[in-house]
Structure formats: structure tokens, C-alpha cells
Motif scaffolding. Structure first.
Motif, PDB file in Angstrom:
ATOM      1  N   SER A 158      28.501 -57.282 -13.189  1.00 11.92           N
ATOM      2  CA  SER A 158      27.952 -56.004 -13.657  1.00 11.92           C
ATOM      3  C   SER A 158      27.093 -55.311 -12.608  1.00 11.92           C
ATOM      4  CB  SER A 158      27.148 -56.203 -14.947  1.00 11.92           C
ATOM      5  OG  SER A 158      26.052 -57.081 -14.738  1.00 11.92           O
ATOM      6  N   ALA A 159      26.103 -56.013 -12.055  1.00 15.74           N
ATOM      7  CA  ALA A 159      25.207 -55.366 -11.088  1.00 15.74           C
ATOM      8  C   ALA A 159      25.938 -55.021  -9.787  1.00 15.74           C
ATOM      9  CB  ALA A 159      24.009 -56.270 -10.800  1.00 15.74           C
ATOM     10  N   VAL A 160      26.768 -55.932  -9.297  1.00 16.62           N
ATOM     11  CA  VAL A 160      27.487 -55.681  -8.042  1.00 16.62           C
ATOM     12  C   VAL A 160      28.457 -54.509  -8.187  1.00 16.62           C
ATOM     13  CG1 VAL A 160      29.081 -56.640  -6.341  1.00 16.62           C
ATOM     14  CG2 VAL A 160      27.190 -58.039  -7.220  1.00 16.62           C
ATOM     15  N   PRO A 161      29.309 -54.470  -9.233  1.00 16.01           N
ATOM     16  CA  PRO A 161      30.176 -53.307  -9.402  1.00 16.01           C
ATOM     17  C   PRO A 161      29.395 -52.004  -9.624  1.00 16.01           C
ATOM     18  CG  PRO A 161      30.979 -55.130 -10.709  1.00 16.01           C
ATOM     19  CD  PRO A 161      29.631 -55.523 -10.218  1.00 16.01           C
ATOM     20  N   THR A 162      28.244 -52.095 -10.284  1.00 17.96           N
ATOM     21  CA  THR A 162      27.421 -50.903 -10.481  1.00 17.96           C
ATOM     22  C   THR A 162      26.956 -50.341  -9.145  1.00 17.96           C
ATOM     23  OG1 THR A 162      26.664 -51.630 -12.666  1.00 17.96           O
ATOM     24  CG2 THR A 162      25.292 -50.014 -11.521  1.00 17.96           C
ATOM     25  N   LEU A 163      26.539 -51.220  -8.250  1.00 13.63           N
ATOM     26  CA  LEU A 163      26.124 -50.778  -6.916  1.00 13.63           C
ATOM     27  C   LEU A 163      27.290 -50.147  -6.164  1.00 13.63           C
ATOM     28  CD1 LEU A 163      24.103 -50.629  -4.581  1.00 13.63           C
ATOM     29  CD2 LEU A 163      24.770 -52.973  -3.966  1.00 13.63           C
ATOM     30  N   LEU A 164      28.440 -50.800  -6.197  1.00 15.29           N
ATOM     31  CA  LEU A 164      29.616 -50.274  -5.494  1.00 15.29           C
ATOM     32  C   LEU A 164      30.046 -48.930  -6.074  1.00 15.29           C
ATOM     33  CD1 LEU A 164      31.711 -53.555  -5.107  1.00 15.29           C
ATOM     34  CD2 LEU A 164      30.314 -52.412  -3.371  1.00 15.29           C
ATOM     35  N   ALA A 165      30.016 -48.806  -7.397  1.00 16.83           N
ATOM     36  CA  ALA A 165      30.390 -47.546  -8.036  1.00 16.83           C
ATOM     37  C   ALA A 165      29.420 -46.441  -7.652  1.00 16.83           C
ATOM     38  CB  ALA A 165      30.426 -47.712  -9.555  1.00 16.83           C
ATOM     39  N   GLY A 166      28.134 -46.782  -7.596  1.00 20.31           N
ATOM     40  CA  GLY A 166      27.144 -45.795  -7.199  1.00 20.31           C
ATOM     41  C   GLY A 166      27.339 -45.319  -5.768  1.00 20.31           C
ATOM     42  N   LEU A 167      27.687 -46.238  -4.894  1.00 20.02           N
ATOM     43  CA  LEU A 167      27.951 -45.864  -3.503  1.00 20.02           C
ATOM     44  C   LEU A 167      29.183 -44.964  -3.410  1.00 20.02           C
ATOM     45  CD1 LEU A 167      27.252 -49.284  -1.743  1.00 20.02           C
ATOM     46  CD2 LEU A 167      25.782 -47.261  -1.766  1.00 20.02           C
ATOM     47  N   LEU A 168      30.177 -45.256  -4.247  1.00 19.87           N
ATOM     48  CA  LEU A 168      31.365 -44.398  -4.273  1.00 19.87           C
ATOM     49  C   LEU A 168      31.041 -42.998  -4.790  1.00 19.87           C
ATOM     50  CD1 LEU A 168      34.177 -46.745  -5.658  1.00 19.87           C
ATOM     51  CD2 LEU A 168      34.193 -45.582  -3.454  1.00 19.87           C
ATOM     52  N   LEU A 169      30.198 -42.940  -5.805  1.00 23.39           N
ATOM     53  CA  LEU A 169      29.925 -41.663  -6.465  1.00 23.39           C
ATOM     54  C   LEU A 169      29.079 -40.725  -5.623  1.00 23.39           C
ATOM     55  CD1 LEU A 169      29.330 -43.013 -10.067  1.00 23.39           C
ATOM     56  CD2 LEU A 169      31.091 -41.367  -9.424  1.00 23.39           C
ATOM     57  N   ASN A 170      28.016 -41.256  -5.018  1.00 24.95           N
ATOM     58  CA  ASN A 170      27.135 -40.342  -4.267  1.00 24.95           C
ATOM     59  C   ASN A 170      26.483 -40.963  -3.036  1.00 24.95           C
ATOM     60  OD1 ASN A 170      25.159 -41.973  -5.365  1.00 24.95           O
ATOM     61  ND2 ASN A 170      23.823 -40.286  -5.973  1.00 24.95           N
ATOM     62  N   GLY A 171      27.014 -42.136  -2.608  1.00 23.49           N
ATOM     63  CA  GLY A 171      26.495 -42.741  -1.384  1.00 23.49           C
ATOM     64  C   GLY A 171      25.047 -43.181  -1.467  1.00 23.49           C
ATOM     65  N   ASN A 172      24.565 -43.504  -2.668  1.00 19.61           N
ATOM     66  CA  ASN A 172      23.182 -43.935  -2.898  1.00 19.61           C
ATOM     67  C   ASN A 172      22.176 -42.814  -2.648  1.00 19.61           C
ATOM     68  OD1 ASN A 172      21.398 -45.961  -3.810  1.00 19.61           O
ATOM     69  ND2 ASN A 172      20.753 -46.407  -1.718  1.00 19.61           N
ATOM     70  N   SER A 173      22.618 -41.574  -2.795  1.00 12.48           N
ATOM     71  CA  SER A 173      21.685 -40.451  -2.712  1.00 12.48           C
ATOM     72  C   SER A 173      20.596 -40.622  -3.763  1.00 12.48           C
ATOM     73  CB  SER A 173      22.438 -39.140  -2.951  1.00 12.48           C
ATOM     74  OG  SER A 173      21.551 -38.049  -3.046  1.00 12.48           O
ATOM     75  N   GLN A 174      19.359 -40.348  -3.390  1.00  9.76           N
ATOM     76  CA  GLN A 174      18.181 -40.485  -4.247  1.00  9.76           C
ATOM     77  C   GLN A 174      18.016 -41.918  -4.781  1.00  9.76           C
ATOM     78  OE1 GLN A 174      16.819 -37.036  -6.633  1.00  9.76           O
ATOM     79  NE2 GLN A 174      18.968 -36.411  -6.639  1.00  9.76           N
ATOM     80  N   GLN A 175      18.600 -42.885  -4.074  1.00  9.89           N
ATOM     81  CA  GLN A 175      18.503 -44.301  -4.450  1.00  9.89           C
ATOM     82  C   GLN A 175      19.095 -44.581  -5.841  1.00  9.89           C
ATOM     83  OE1 GLN A 175      17.131 -47.021  -2.548  1.00  9.89           O
ATOM     84  NE2 GLN A 175      17.464 -45.479  -0.971  1.00  9.89           N
ATOM     85  N   ILE A 176      19.999 -43.728  -6.295  1.00 11.96           N
ATOM     86  CA  ILE A 176      20.541 -43.881  -7.644  1.00 11.96           C
ATOM     87  C   ILE A 176      21.387 -45.142  -7.772  1.00 11.96           C
ATOM     88  CG2 ILE A 176      22.198 -42.875  -9.288  1.00 11.96           C
ATOM     89  CD1 ILE A 176      21.121 -40.126  -8.476  1.00 11.96           C
ATOM     90  N   ALA A 177      22.234 -45.417  -6.787  1.00 15.85           N
ATOM     91  CA  ALA A 177      23.094 -46.605  -6.852  1.00 15.85           C
ATOM     92  C   ALA A 177      22.256 -47.880  -6.879  1.00 15.85           C
ATOM     93  CB  ALA A 177      24.061 -46.622  -5.666  1.00 15.85           C
ATOM     94  N   MET A 178      21.280 -47.967  -5.997  1.00 16.87           N
ATOM     95  CA  MET A 178      20.435 -49.160  -5.943  1.00 16.87           C
ATOM     96  C   MET A 178      19.605 -49.296  -7.207  1.00 16.87           C
ATOM     97  SD  MET A 178      19.551 -51.847  -4.382  1.00 16.87           S
ATOM     98  CE  MET A 178      20.316 -51.562  -2.772  1.00 16.87           C
TER      99      MET A 178
END
Length: 242
Positions: A114-134
Motif C-alpha cells: 500500500s505505502a510503496v504503490p502510493t508513493l510510486l503513484a504520487g510520483l507518476l501523478l505530479n512528481g512529488n510536487s508539494q511533497q504530496i507523494a511522500m
């Protein structure tokens, strides 16, 4: 004093959780999340608001609790249902050690799926802009601990743990926990969101619960559920025990 982690119990639990049928379900939800994230990125490009909606609405509110149901109930429920738990209880391993080991395994599996795919999905969606993925990845990891403990407890309380867990995950967390203001404060999802809110950029993520309250409730629920699961297992008696 008893040990917290027993390698043999852990190995048997991993084998049961990652069997062919459960593994297929565990891989399906993360794969769906990544497919959705990739499709959105291709169609709309990077967008912080969209990333927040996908990670909060699907990943944290739906995927994490469902994987918690599979891992938490599957760590001990089937052994109790089919009676094979008696062989485990007959071994010279203290019952709190069994529960803690199974909780550690269930938490580890839930975090990975769950946490690992969430991070990867966040990086795909916006490249961790505003630290959202992390932020959402850390929130998913924190929620994984509480969900694993709660659903592990359900596995010791009822033979219908999966059904009860699905009702909680889909009705309370995904529906009430997202839509009804009063229910949000009693939602693991919102407690975890308080962590995401602190990690993300100001205003990027919001939670109905403050960080101290969120952390305190996550810890309290995890400890209480683990303790009561241990008590439930302690009450199971083997033939010939007094």
C-alpha cells in the motif's frame, strides 16, 4: 519476558499471506492504482489537485484498508477457522509472541502493498510536487499499522472477519469517513491524514484531526487491538489444558 518476533511463526504467516490466491488480490489493487495514475498523467499531465484526489480518495481511503483486511485477517483468521492454530499453540511459543509476530508480518505486507504503490503513484501523478507523494506514502504506512492491528483482532473475534473487515473498510472508512464530518474524527484515514498534512506543503493536504490527536489515536488503537488480540488468543485452550 517474552520475545517480540518468532522467525518460524513469521515464516508460516508469510507463506499463508502470500499464497497464490491472496497474492493475486494483494497485487490487484496496487496495480490498479498505478494504472490509474499513469493514465491520468498521460491524459492530463501533472496536477497537484488531481494527485491529492487520487491518493486520498482511492489509495488512502480504499486501497490501504482493503489490503489491511486481507493481511490482518489472513495472518491468523484462517488458522483459527480450520483449527490448525492448535498445532501452533502447542509449540513452546508464548501467545503474545505469536500475536506480535503476526502483527509485524501483517503490517509489513500491508506497507509493501500500500505505502510503496502510493508513493510510486504520487510520483507518476505530479512528481512529488508539494511533497504530496511522500506525504500520502507516510500516511499509508502509518495507517497500515493500525489497520493491521484492528483486522488481526477481528480475525481472533469472529469467523466472519473478512466480511466484517470489508464492511468497515468500504462503508465506514471509504464512505462515512470521507463524507460525514462527525465520522471523520473516528476514522483511521483521517488520523493518518493528519500526518500527511504536516509533511505536505501548507494547504496541499487537509485533515479534520490535528497531528497530536491523530498520532495518539493511531497508537492507542494499535496497542489496544494488539493487546486484546493477545488476550483472545490466550483464552483459546488446547485439549488437556486446564
Amino acid at each position: 519476558m517474552y520475545q517480540i518476533y518468532h522467525p518460524t511463526v513469521a515464516r508460516l504467516t508469510y507463506r499463508g499471506l502470500l499464497g497464490r490466491r491472496r497474492a493475486a488480490v494483494l497485487f490487484t489493487l496496487p496495480a490498479l492504482l498505478l494504472i490509474i495514475a499513469a493514465a491520468i498523467r498521460l491524459l492530463t499531465g501533472p496536477d497537484d489537485e488531481t494527485a491529492t484526489k487520487v491518493l486520498g480518495g482511492f489509495a488512502l481511503a480504499t486501497m490501504v484498508p482493503l489490503i489491511g483486511v486481507i493481511a490482518g485477517t489472513g495472518a491468523i483468521g484462517p488458522e483459527i477457522d480450520d483449527g490448525s492454530v492448535v498445532y501452533l499453540l502447542a509449540k513452546p511459543v508464548k501467545r503474545p509472541t505469536i500475536v506480535l509476530t503476526k502483527l509485524i508480518v501483517a503490517t509489513g505486507v500491508t506497507v509493501v502493498f500500500s505505502a510503496v504503490p502510493t508513493l510510486l503513484a504520487g510520483l507518476l501523478l505530479n512528481g512529488n510536487s508539494q511533497q504530496i507523494a511522500m506525504a500520502y506514502a507516510v500516511a499509508a504506512a502509518a495507517a497500515s499499522v493500525a489497520y493491521s492491528a484492528v483486522f488481526l483482532l477481528l480475525g481472533t473475534v469472529t469467523r466472519h472477519a473478512v466480511v466484517a473487515g470489508l464492511v468497515y473498510a468500504l462503508v465506514w472508512e471509504s464512505l462515512f469517513g470521507s463524507l460525514i464530518p462527525g465520522a471523520r474524527t473516528l476514522s483511521v484515514q483521517q488520523w493518518a491524514l493528519s500526518i500527511a498534512e504536516r509533511i505536505g506543503a501548507p494547504g496541499a493536504i487537509t485533515s479534520d484531526v490535528g497531528l497530536p490527536v491523530g498520532l495518539g489515536l493511531l497508537a492507542a488503537v494499535t496497542v489496544a487491538a494488539a493487546w486484546y488480540a493477545g488476550e483472545r488468543l490466550r483464552r483459546l485452550t488446547l485439549a488437556g489444558e486446564e
